[in-house]
Design a protein around this motif. Structure first.
Motif, PDB file in Angstrom:
ATOM      1  N   LEU A  12       0.833  -1.200   0.000  1.00  0.00           N
ATOM      2  CA  LEU A  12       0.000   0.000   0.000  1.00  0.00           C
ATOM      3  C   LEU A  12       0.864   1.245   0.000  1.00  0.00           C
ATOM      4  O   LEU A  12       2.002   1.237   0.486  1.00  0.00           O
ATOM      5  N   ARG A  13       0.319   2.337  -0.507  1.00  0.00           N
ATOM      6  CA  ARG A  13       1.019   3.612  -0.492  1.00  0.00           C
ATOM      7  C   ARG A  13       1.121   4.123   0.939  1.00  0.00           C
ATOM      8  O   ARG A  13       0.330   3.764   1.818  1.00  0.00           O
ATOM      9  N   LEU A  14       2.103   4.990   1.162  1.00  0.00           N
ATOM     10  CA  LEU A  14       2.359   5.482   2.510  1.00  0.00           C
ATOM     11  C   LEU A  14       1.138   6.206   3.074  1.00  0.00           C
ATOM     12  O   LEU A  14       0.790   6.045   4.249  1.00  0.00           O
ATOM     13  N   GLY A  15       0.459   7.026   2.251  1.00  0.00           N
ATOM     14  CA  GLY A  15      -0.712   7.747   2.724  1.00  0.00           C
ATOM     15  C   GLY A  15      -1.816   6.799   3.181  1.00  0.00           C
ATOM     16  O   GLY A  15      -2.452   7.009   4.216  1.00  0.00           O
ATOM     17  N   THR A  16      -2.047   5.717   2.411  1.00  0.00           N
ATOM     18  CA  THR A  16      -3.073   4.744   2.781  1.00  0.00           C
ATOM     19  C   THR A  16      -2.701   4.017   4.062  1.00  0.00           C
ATOM     20  O   THR A  16      -3.541   3.803   4.950  1.00  0.00           O
ATOM     21  N   ARG A  17      -1.424   3.656   4.191  1.00  0.00           N
ATOM     22  CA  ARG A  17      -0.981   2.957   5.402  1.00  0.00           C
ATOM     23  C   ARG A  17      -1.119   3.853   6.631  1.00  0.00           C
ATOM     24  O   ARG A  17      -1.530   3.397   7.704  1.00  0.00           O
ATOM     25  N   LEU A  18      -0.777   5.123   6.483  1.00  0.00           N
ATOM     26  CA  LEU A  18      -0.927   6.047   7.607  1.00  0.00           C
ATOM     27  C   LEU A  18      -2.398   6.230   7.964  1.00  0.00           C
ATOM     28  O   LEU A  18      -2.757   6.302   9.149  1.00  0.00           O
ATOM     29  N   ALA A  19      -3.255   6.317   6.932  1.00  0.00           N
ATOM     30  CA  ALA A  19      -4.687   6.476   7.196  1.00  0.00           C
ATOM     31  C   ALA A  19      -5.247   5.247   7.908  1.00  0.00           C
ATOM     32  O   ALA A  19      -6.043   5.364   8.847  1.00  0.00           O
ATOM     33  N   LEU A  20      -4.824   4.045   7.476  1.00  0.00           N
ATOM     34  CA  LEU A  20      -5.291   2.835   8.146  1.00  0.00           C
ATOM     35  C   LEU A  20      -4.766   2.773   9.582  1.00  0.00           C
ATOM     36  O   LEU A  20      -5.493   2.396  10.509  1.00  0.00           O
ATOM     37  N   GLY A  21      -3.507   3.143   9.772  1.00  0.00           N
ATOM     38  CA  GLY A  21      -2.969   3.173  11.123  1.00  0.00           C
ATOM     39  C   GLY A  21      -3.704   4.151  12.008  1.00  0.00           C
ATOM     40  O   GLY A  21      -3.994   3.859  13.182  1.00  0.00           O
ATOM     41  N   MET A  22      -4.026   5.320  11.447  1.00  0.00           N
ATOM     42  CA  MET A  22      -4.794   6.301  12.203  1.00  0.00           C
ATOM     43  C   MET A  22      -6.193   5.767  12.502  1.00  0.00           C
ATOM     44  O   MET A  22      -6.747   6.016  13.594  1.00  0.00           O
ATOM     45  N   GLY A  23      -6.767   5.005  11.568  1.00  0.00           N
ATOM     46  CA  GLY A  23      -8.083   4.423  11.810  1.00  0.00           C
ATOM     47  C   GLY A  23      -8.057   3.395  12.928  1.00  0.00           C
ATOM     48  O   GLY A  23      -8.951   3.355  13.777  1.00  0.00           O
ATOM     49  N   VAL A  24      -7.027   2.543  12.937  1.00  0.00           N
ATOM     50  CA  VAL A  24      -6.909   1.547  14.006  1.00  0.00           C
ATOM     51  C   VAL A  24      -6.742   2.232  15.357  1.00  0.00           C
ATOM     52  O   VAL A  24      -7.353   1.843  16.357  1.00  0.00           O
ATOM     53  N   LEU A  25      -5.897   3.252  15.389  1.00  0.00           N
ATOM     54  CA  LEU A  25      -5.703   3.991  16.632  1.00  0.00           C
ATOM     55  C   LEU A  25      -7.003   4.659  17.084  1.00  0.00           C
ATOM     56  O   LEU A  25      -7.353   4.632  18.271  1.00  0.00           O
ATOM     57  N   SER A  26      -7.713   5.245  16.128  1.00  0.00           N
ATOM     58  CA  SER A  26      -8.986   5.881  16.469  1.00  0.00           C
ATOM     59  C   SER A  26      -9.998   4.855  16.962  1.00  0.00           C
ATOM     60  O   SER A  26     -10.779   5.133  17.890  1.00  0.00           O
ATOM     61  N   LEU A  27     -10.000   3.659  16.354  1.00  0.00           N
ATOM     62  CA  LEU A  27     -10.916   2.612  16.798  1.00  0.00           C
ATOM     63  C   LEU A  27     -10.637   2.233  18.252  1.00  0.00           C
ATOM     64  O   LEU A  27     -11.571   2.054  19.056  1.00  0.00           O
ATOM     65  N   ALA A  28      -9.356   2.133  18.604  1.00  0.00           N
ATOM     66  CA  ALA A  28      -9.020   1.826  19.994  1.00  0.00           C
ATOM     67  C   ALA A  28      -9.485   2.943  20.931  1.00  0.00           C
ATOM     68  O   ALA A  28     -10.017   2.676  22.022  1.00  0.00           O
ATOM     69  N   VAL A  29      -9.299   4.197  20.486  1.00  0.00           N
ATOM     70  CA  VAL A  29      -9.743   5.328  21.313  1.00  0.00           C
ATOM     71  C   VAL A  29     -11.258   5.308  21.459  1.00  0.00           C
ATOM     72  O   VAL A  29     -11.796   5.523  22.567  1.00  0.00           O
ATOM     73  N   PHE A  30     -11.984   5.048  20.359  1.00  0.00           N
ATOM     74  CA  PHE A  30     -13.439   4.994  20.424  1.00  0.00           C
ATOM     75  C   PHE A  30     -13.901   3.881  21.369  1.00  0.00           C
ATOM     76  O   PHE A  30     -14.879   4.050  22.116  1.00  0.00           O
ATOM     77  N   ALA A  31     -13.207   2.736  21.329  1.00  0.00           N
ATOM     78  CA  ALA A  31     -13.603   1.629  22.206  1.00  0.00           C
ATOM     79  C   ALA A  31     -13.430   2.011  23.671  1.00  0.00           C
ATOM     80  O   ALA A  31     -14.306   1.729  24.519  1.00  0.00           O
ATOM     81  N   VAL A  32     -12.329   2.659  23.988  1.00  0.00           N
ATOM     82  CA  VAL A  32     -12.104   3.078  25.373  1.00  0.00           C
ATOM     83  C   VAL A  32     -13.148   4.111  25.793  1.00  0.00           C
ATOM     84  O   VAL A  32     -13.737   4.031  26.881  1.00  0.00           O
ATOM     85  N   VAL A  33     -13.377   5.099  24.918  1.00  0.00           N
ATOM     86  CA  VAL A  33     -14.349   6.143  25.242  1.00  0.00           C
ATOM     87  C   VAL A  33     -15.752   5.554  25.376  1.00  0.00           C
ATOM     88  O   VAL A  33     -16.515   5.882  26.310  1.00  0.00           O
ATOM     89  N   GLY A  34     -16.120   4.655  24.443  1.00  0.00           N
ATOM     90  CA  GLY A  34     -17.452   4.056  24.513  1.00  0.00           C
ATOM     91  C   GLY A  34     -17.641   3.220  25.766  1.00  0.00           C
ATOM     92  O   GLY A  34     -18.706   3.264  26.406  1.00  0.00           O
ATOM     93  N   THR A  35     -16.624   2.441  26.141  1.00  0.00           N
ATOM     94  CA  THR A  35     -16.717   1.629  27.355  1.00  0.00           C
ATOM     95  C   THR A  35     -16.857   2.506  28.594  1.00  0.00           C
ATOM     96  O   THR A  35     -17.684   2.246  29.484  1.00  0.00           O
ATOM     97  N   ALA A  36     -16.032   3.565  28.650  1.00  0.00           N
ATOM     98  CA  ALA A  36     -16.113   4.470  29.804  1.00  0.00           C
ATOM     99  C   ALA A  36     -17.471   5.153  29.867  1.00  0.00           C
ATOM    100  O   ALA A  36     -18.088   5.272  30.959  1.00  0.00           O
ATOM    101  N   LEU A  37     -17.990   5.579  28.707  1.00  0.00           N
ATOM    102  CA  LEU A  37     -19.283   6.259  28.687  1.00  0.00           C
ATOM    103  C   LEU A  37     -20.409   5.310  29.086  1.00  0.00           C
ATOM    104  O   LEU A  37     -21.320   5.674  29.859  1.00  0.00           O
ATOM    105  N   SER A  38     -20.369   4.077  28.602  1.00  0.00           N
ATOM    106  CA  SER A  38     -21.418   3.101  28.933  1.00  0.00           C
ATOM    107  C   SER A  38     -21.381   2.759  30.418  1.00  0.00           C
ATOM    108  O   SER A  38     -22.435   2.643  31.074  1.00  0.00           O
ATOM    109  N   THR A  39     -20.164   2.589  30.947  1.00  0.00           N
ATOM    110  CA  THR A  39     -20.045   2.273  32.377  1.00  0.00           C
ATOM    111  C   THR A  39     -20.593   3.411  33.230  1.00  0.00           C
ATOM    112  O   THR A  39     -21.325   3.185  34.209  1.00  0.00           O
TER     113      THR A  39
END
Length: 486
Positions: A12-39
């Motif tokens: 993959l091109r560098l831009g796509t790889r960075l975007a996917l990496g940013m998406g994975v990181l954001s997914l982890a952040v969303f999971a933490v935020v969602g769990t904290a909010l639900s709790t």
């Protein structure tokens, strides 16, 4: 990540790889935020329900104290019962509206009797009923009021919250990846420009068109990319300069090899010719043999001098570990006087004047090589000027340097020749014979030897005055200061 996925990711091109990496990181952040909010939301809803149950129990406890049981049902789906606890067992004071599986209510009543004034709350799942929030309070010693409130609405609220979070986070993640990829592609465009420019370098195009534009506003890529862009342009300039220097060096080498071959061919042909004449004279004219032998020796000696000069220049250019210089403490003024005496003996037709410093000029240098430089400069003045031309040599000390000037009052050197006079095999007078004009290496050797001593040689010439100025530092790096250098 399997080998196939890893290989696909690397393609993959560098831009796509960075975007996917940013998406994975954001997914982890969303999971933490969602769990904290639900709790937090579940705790909040349960606290609200507890407060509501507390208000209900205040009313029910009065009924239990007055009538022995609860007369009013609080809400639909709620259960209330009064237990008498004795010996670790709880029994209903009167038949009450309780679920068939009332063991959880009895257990809470027992726990409350043991806890005394401490409030007991518990969440349990009642068979055939679902999840309930249980709260108990002691009405009087041995009598416990238990209230059970269904958690169905809390569960529904949490399910809706989870659905909203999943949808919102999914849309945010998609938007973040798509927009982030666009932003990254824009930010990485300078790198694409560099790659395109680098591919263009394969055609050896180092002109200004192969440079990357440097934007003063830094609006495309930020200061880091601009620094990289500037460094890339600087690298191209250095490569361009290095290739230009290499090209000039190759041209000088080719010219040097051609000139050396030409210069060596003449004495070699002379040696061959005189050898043939010597062989003929030895057989037919013995009286001519010695004359031919002398000429043969003279040509061999001239070729030896030429080869010695070439070897010396090669060693100086190669910067060998063992330098061709043997420095020792020497009086430069005495070397000048010795060179002047030799010049007077060899060129009596040129009057020579000498001017030296009042005292010695001590330096640490190779006396033999510096004497060779002085002889070359003086001989050059004699060879290229008519008989009777005045020549002068002087030595002085100025600004931490020993200065030697060799002057003559000859016709001078043309401006176009002055820039090349120190080139190897270059002759100002192209028509001059080699027997009189030398090999064209004298000034080149002089310049190389002076540079090896850390000095310089300058030329200033006009009709009626030609001056070669030789400068050598009194103290070179790593040398001690001479005791009487002042």
């Amino acid at each position: 990540m399997s080998g196939g996925l890893r290989a696909a990711y690397r393609r993959l091109r560098l831009g796509t790889r960075l975007a996917l990496g940013m998406g994975v990181l954001s997914l982890a952040v969303f999971a933490v935020v969602g769990t904290a909010l639900s709790t937090y939301m579940r705790d909040y809803l349960e606290r609200q329900l507890d407060d509501q149950m507390k208000l209900v129990q205040l009313t029910q406890s009065k009924d239990a104290q007055a009538h022995g049981t609860v007369e009013r049902r609080p809400y639909y789906g709620w259960y209330t019962a009064v237990y008498e606890v004795s010996g670790g067992k709880a029994s209903l004071r009167r038949p009450s509206d309780v679920p068939a599986d009332s063991g959880q209510l009895a257990a809470v009543a027992v726990a409350q009797a043991r806890a005394g004034s401490r409030e007991v709350r518990h969440t349990a799942r009642i068979r055939d009923e679902g999840a309930y929030r249980l709260r108990a309070c002691e009405v009087e010693p041995g009598v416990v009021l238990v209230t059970a409130a269904p958690l169905e609405e809390v569960e529904d609220t949490m399910d809706q919250l989870a659905t909203v979070q999943v949808v919102a986070f999914a849309l945010a993640l998609v938007g973040l990846v798509v927009l982030g990829r666009a932003v990254l592609r824009r930010g990485l465009k300078p790198l694409s420009d560099m790659a395109r420019t680098a591919r263009g370098i394969t055609s050896h195009d180092f002109t200004d068109s192969a440079r990357l534009p440097v934007r003063a506003d830094r609006g495309n890529g930020g200061p880091e990319v601009e620094e990289l862009r500037t460094a890339f342009n600087t690298m191209l300039e250095h490569i361009d300069d290095s290739l230009a220097v290499r090209t000039r060096a190759e041209q000088r080498l080719r010219r040097f090899v051609a000139d050396a071959s030409h210069e060596l061919r003449t004495p070699l042909m002379s040696v061959r010719g005189y050898a043939d004449l010597f062989q003929y004279a030895a057989a037919n004219e013995p009286g001519e043999r010695e004359r031919h032998l002398a000429r043969l020796r003279a040509e061999a000696a001239r070729m030896g001098v030429l080869l010695d000069d070439l070897l010396l220049l090669a060693r100086l250019d190669a910067a060998e570990v063992e330098a061709p210089l043997r420095p020792e403490d020497t009086d430069l003024a005495e070397l000048v006087r010795q060179a002047a005496d030799a010049f007077r003996a060899g060129h009596p037709e040129h009057p020579l004047s000498v001017a030296t410093a009042p005292g010695p000029v001590p330096l640490r240098l190779d006396a033999l090589r510096v004497r060779q430089v002085l002889d070359n400069l003086l001989t050059n003045a004699a060879v290229h000027t008519p008989a009777g031309t005045e020549v002068s040599v002087g030595v002085s000390v100025a600004a931490g340097e020993a200065v030697v000037r060799v002057c003559d009052t000859g016709p001078g050197i043309a401006a176009e020749d002055q820039v090349r006079v120190f080139d190897r095999f270059y002759r100002v007078d192209k028509a001059r014979s080699r027997d009189r004009g030398g090999s064209g290496l004298g000034l080149a050797v002089a310049l190389s030897l002076v540079r090896a001593h850390g000095g310089t040689v300058d030329l200033a010439s006009r009709p009626g005055s030609t001056v070669f100025t030789l400068r050598i530092p009194l103290v070179r790096t790593g040398d001690a200061v001479p005791a009487d250098s002042s």
